[in-house]
Design a protein around this motif. Sequence first.
Motif, PDB file in Angstrom:
ATOM      1  N   VAL A  75      -4.736   1.303  -6.255  1.00 30.31           N
ATOM      2  CA  VAL A  75      -3.668   0.303  -6.358  1.00 30.31           C
ATOM      3  C   VAL A  75      -3.366  -0.286  -4.971  1.00 30.31           C
ATOM      4  O   VAL A  75      -3.200  -1.498  -4.816  1.00 30.31           O
ATOM      5  N   SER A  76      -3.329   0.574  -3.951  1.00 26.69           N
ATOM      6  CA  SER A  76      -3.145   0.051  -2.591  1.00 26.69           C
ATOM      7  C   SER A  76      -4.238  -0.958  -2.266  1.00 26.69           C
ATOM      8  O   SER A  76      -3.975  -2.058  -1.757  1.00 26.69           O
TER       9      SER A  76
ATOM     10  N   ASN B 281       7.228  -0.235  -7.677  1.00 31.49           N
ATOM     11  CA  ASN B 281       6.485   0.996  -7.397  1.00 31.49           C
ATOM     12  C   ASN B 281       7.319   1.894  -6.469  1.00 31.49           C
ATOM     13  O   ASN B 281       8.424   1.524  -6.067  1.00 31.49           O
ATOM     14  N   LYS B 282       6.805   3.068  -6.180  1.00 31.41           N
ATOM     15  CA  LYS B 282       7.484   3.973  -5.259  1.00 31.41           C
ATOM     16  C   LYS B 282       6.578   4.252  -4.061  1.00 31.41           C
ATOM     17  O   LYS B 282       5.369   4.357  -4.204  1.00 31.41           O
TER      18      LYS B 282
ATOM     19  N   ARG C 235      -3.643   5.842  -7.226  1.00 30.35           N
ATOM     20  CA  ARG C 235      -2.684   5.382  -6.215  1.00 30.35           C
ATOM     21  C   ARG C 235      -3.417   4.694  -5.060  1.00 30.35           C
ATOM     22  O   ARG C 235      -3.008   3.624  -4.586  1.00 30.35           O
TER      23      ARG C 235
ATOM     24  N   MET D  62       0.885  -1.170   0.000  1.00 29.26           N
ATOM     25  CA  MET D  62       0.000   0.000   0.000  1.00 29.26           C
ATOM     26  C   MET D  62       0.918   1.214   0.000  1.00 29.26           C
ATOM     27  O   MET D  62       1.995   1.213   0.608  1.00 29.26           O
ATOM     28  N   SER D  63       0.492   2.247  -0.723  1.00 28.43           N
ATOM     29  CA  SER D  63       1.313   3.455  -0.831  1.00 28.43           C
ATOM     30  C   SER D  63       1.209   4.268   0.458  1.00 28.43           C
ATOM     31  O   SER D  63       0.108   4.517   0.960  1.00 28.43           O
ATOM     32  N   VAL D  64       2.353   4.654   1.006  1.00 29.26           N
ATOM     33  CA  VAL D  64       2.333   5.506   2.196  1.00 29.26           C
ATOM     34  C   VAL D  64       2.964   6.874   1.911  1.00 29.26           C
ATOM     35  O   VAL D  64       2.953   7.746   2.780  1.00 29.26           O
ATOM     36  N   MET D  65       3.499   7.047   0.698  1.00 29.88           N
ATOM     37  CA  MET D  65       4.135   8.321   0.331  1.00 29.88           C
ATOM     38  C   MET D  65       4.111   8.465  -1.198  1.00 29.88           C
ATOM     39  O   MET D  65       4.741   7.663  -1.892  1.00 29.88           O
ATOM     40  N   PRO D  66       3.403   9.482  -1.695  1.00 31.23           N
ATOM     41  CA  PRO D  66       3.344   9.655  -3.155  1.00 31.23           C
ATOM     42  C   PRO D  66       4.759   9.835  -3.724  1.00 31.23           C
ATOM     43  O   PRO D  66       5.536  10.641  -3.201  1.00 31.23           O
ATOM     44  N   ASN D  67       5.063   9.083  -4.768  1.00 33.03           N
ATOM     45  CA  ASN D  67       6.384   9.178  -5.401  1.00 33.03           C
ATOM     46  C   ASN D  67       7.530   9.092  -4.403  1.00 33.03           C
ATOM     47  O   ASN D  67       8.517   9.814  -4.510  1.00 33.03           O
TER      48      ASN D  67
ATOM     49  N   SER E 194      -3.597   5.851   5.551  1.00 37.12           N
ATOM     50  CA  SER E 194      -2.701   6.996   5.431  1.00 37.12           C
ATOM     51  C   SER E 194      -2.012   6.977   4.067  1.00 37.12           C
ATOM     52  O   SER E 194      -1.487   5.950   3.642  1.00 37.12           O
ATOM     53  N   VAL E 195      -2.041   8.094   3.369  1.00 38.74           N
ATOM     54  CA  VAL E 195      -1.335   8.189   2.087  1.00 38.74           C
ATOM     55  C   VAL E 195      -0.204   9.219   2.142  1.00 38.74           C
ATOM     56  O   VAL E 195       0.534   9.373   1.181  1.00 38.74           O
ATOM     57  N   MET E 196      -0.084   9.928   3.273  1.00 44.92           N
ATOM     58  CA  MET E 196       0.962  10.949   3.414  1.00 44.92           C
ATOM     59  C   MET E 196       1.243  11.162   4.906  1.00 44.92           C
ATOM     60  O   MET E 196       0.357  11.619   5.636  1.00 44.92           O
ATOM     61  N   PRO E 197       2.475  10.850   5.345  1.00 45.30           N
ATOM     62  CA  PRO E 197       2.786  11.035   6.765  1.00 45.30           C
ATOM     63  C   PRO E 197       2.584  12.500   7.186  1.00 45.30           C
ATOM     64  O   PRO E 197       3.062  13.407   6.482  1.00 45.30           O
TER      65      PRO E 197
ATOM     66  N   TRP F 178       1.592   0.957 -12.219  1.00 40.21           N
ATOM     67  CA  TRP F 178       2.195   0.822 -10.901  1.00 40.21           C
ATOM     68  C   TRP F 178       1.744  -0.381 -10.084  1.00 40.21           C
ATOM     69  O   TRP F 178       2.365  -0.696  -9.058  1.00 40.21           O
TER      70      TRP F 178
ATOM     71  N   HIS G  76      -3.796  -4.273  -4.109  1.00 33.40           N
ATOM     72  CA  HIS G  76      -2.788  -5.132  -3.482  1.00 33.40           C
ATOM     73  C   HIS G  76      -3.299  -5.727  -2.169  1.00 33.40           C
ATOM     74  O   HIS G  76      -2.943  -6.842  -1.797  1.00 33.40           O
ATOM     75  N   ILE G  77      -4.109  -4.972  -1.459  1.00 30.77           N
ATOM     76  CA  ILE G  77      -4.572  -5.405  -0.137  1.00 30.77           C
ATOM     77  C   ILE G  77      -5.695  -6.445  -0.238  1.00 30.77           C
ATOM     78  O   ILE G  77      -5.760  -7.375   0.559  1.00 30.77           O
TER      79      ILE G  77
END
Lengths: 326, 326
Positions: free
Chosen positions: B246-247, A178-179, B243, A165-170, B166-169, B281, B250-251
């Motif tokens: 996609v998370s 993936n990033k 984005r 799962m994405s936790v930080m864009p790019n 969370s997608v951004m700390p 991605w 995968h989950i």
Amino acid sequence: MHQVAIGIDLGGTQVRAALVDERGNIVARMEEQTEAHVGPEGVLSQISGLVDSLLATSKLSLVVGIGVSTPGPIDTVSGVARDIPTLSGFADFPLKAELQRQFAFPVCLENDGIAAAIGEWQFGAGRGLANLVYVTVSTGIGGGVIADGRVLRGRKGMAAHVGHMSVMPNGEICPCGNKGCFEAYGSGTAFTKRARARAADSHETRLGKDGTALHSRDVFAAGRGGDFLANLLIDEEAEILGRGFVSLIHIFSPDVVIMGGGLSHEFDRLRPGIQEYVARWAMPAFKDVSVVRAALGQNSGLVGAAALAFLADRPSKETLALVAHR
Amino acid sequence: MHQVAIGIDLGGTQVRAALVDERGNIVARMEEQTEAHVGPEGVLSQISGLVDSLLATSKLSLVVGIGVSTPGPIDTVSGVARDIPTLSGFADFPLKAELQRQFAFPVCLENDGIAAAIGEWQFGAGRGLANLVYVTVSTGIGGGVIADGRVLRGRKGMAAHVGHMSVMPNGEICPCGNKGCFEAYGSGTAFTKRARARAADSHETRLGKDGTALHSRDVFAAGRGGDFLANLLIDEEAEILGRGFVSLIHIFSPDVVIMGGGLSHEFDRLRPGIQEYVARWAMPAFKDVSVVRAALGQNSGLVGAAALAFLADRPSKETLALVAHR
């Protein structure tokens, strides 16, 4: 004559094999380096050899079946391995069919995170629970989910790739291509990488100053010795894990999150930071969810693979869902 | 005499009520402003009044039950609402028991995202599929999941709060109290907020220059007219949604992701960007998962709530899992 199941945990580095009884006890166990370079035929004969050796050590037992845990994502419905990054030559290889040709008893195949979740659910920290998320934090981050008293499998049995799962864009590059994945920040590999970079930048730490390569255990040892940077790095890791676990708590509503993998050896040090994050940032209805350490350690997947064979052999009402999907 | 179920979609702004037949057709439908300020007793009598009016419009029908979709997270096992942010006075209110006191037929209660997922699964874009993730992108972001042919409920029936991964700390403040949630970046509210800020900073756009408050539909209209900033904002939104999806892919390993909610009215414009993100991605084994628009539009939850009543009334093998959990 007592019943046993064979569990195989096929990893990129080690192949582990065990005879496991109905209570989840390991009756016999072997492991060796995975012959990762020789291709699928070599790995198959390696598994076959391990099984023969195991059965030779044991008194006459009734083998109910064999469960095999493999690195994913693998389509466990078709049983065909499209590509296993850590093992060469597995492109479109009919792993389940080839395994079944080797053994007289039924073969089950499972993605490794799910196998470990089954192990903890049946015999470990999640016994008797209807809802759990298992997360292994090691070289990478993987996982498995039990929801509403059943194993969550999804399309092709590939659910619960929670490390991606994405936790930080790019963000940071992840081994998956993936990033910004959870794995790229929270794994033991990412932790060690961060520690090395920060230690190199700092003059106020003993970390990484003895000329040897810094490993995660060194950071925890230095933290116990009072090293400021080490403790900062550990607290950050707990926060990263806590943030990821809160996402998973909101997504799955588990009774508990079970942490396994290499970094769980340091669970006592990480737990307070993780649990504090959950208590502070989870939505009110989810704040009381506990994060606990895997009870089976590095055997979660091995025992889980064997548990699969028992579940497939003797379907009860509770476990019918497990086999219906195969 | 044909059978119908009553569906109620209780939202912070509107209460919708419908008679729904076994095929998911809406036989009669009503909606009114939620009397959100008068407390639970008022809302209950409002629901009761809607049901009376609906039944009066219909020929004699056999009502199999009533399903109620409510804003979450709500414990649908106990049926007690601890706190509904958009409705006042629901602190520790025994919603299910109080509803059941009002009606002679069985009452089911469901978190709104799950109810909408059930609607799309039974009668919409997810018919016949065993694995789907439904995501509503509107004022907030909510969701529901069908996995392995069953509704995913989790502890207290509160699973699938997918807007709160969370997608951004330490990112943007989210209405849930946390920072950096998917909802705080991907929701219609977040999109509009971003559009207003960027339009105010730019002289090379017509967006927001007519003196009226900018809404998401205006951005899409300007985009169709060729406005550069508008199209940039829309492409960014598609990337944010891609984005997040996609998370979730995968989950959960779904067969399909179904997008509903206000922003899905512009799905044709958003789809290519979302699908391109998935193709690029997602891990190889997941690249072929489609993202589709909800087929029931704003009625997903209403029809899903009614479907619950049918499922609870006549359990088949496939739906036993649905009722076993209640």
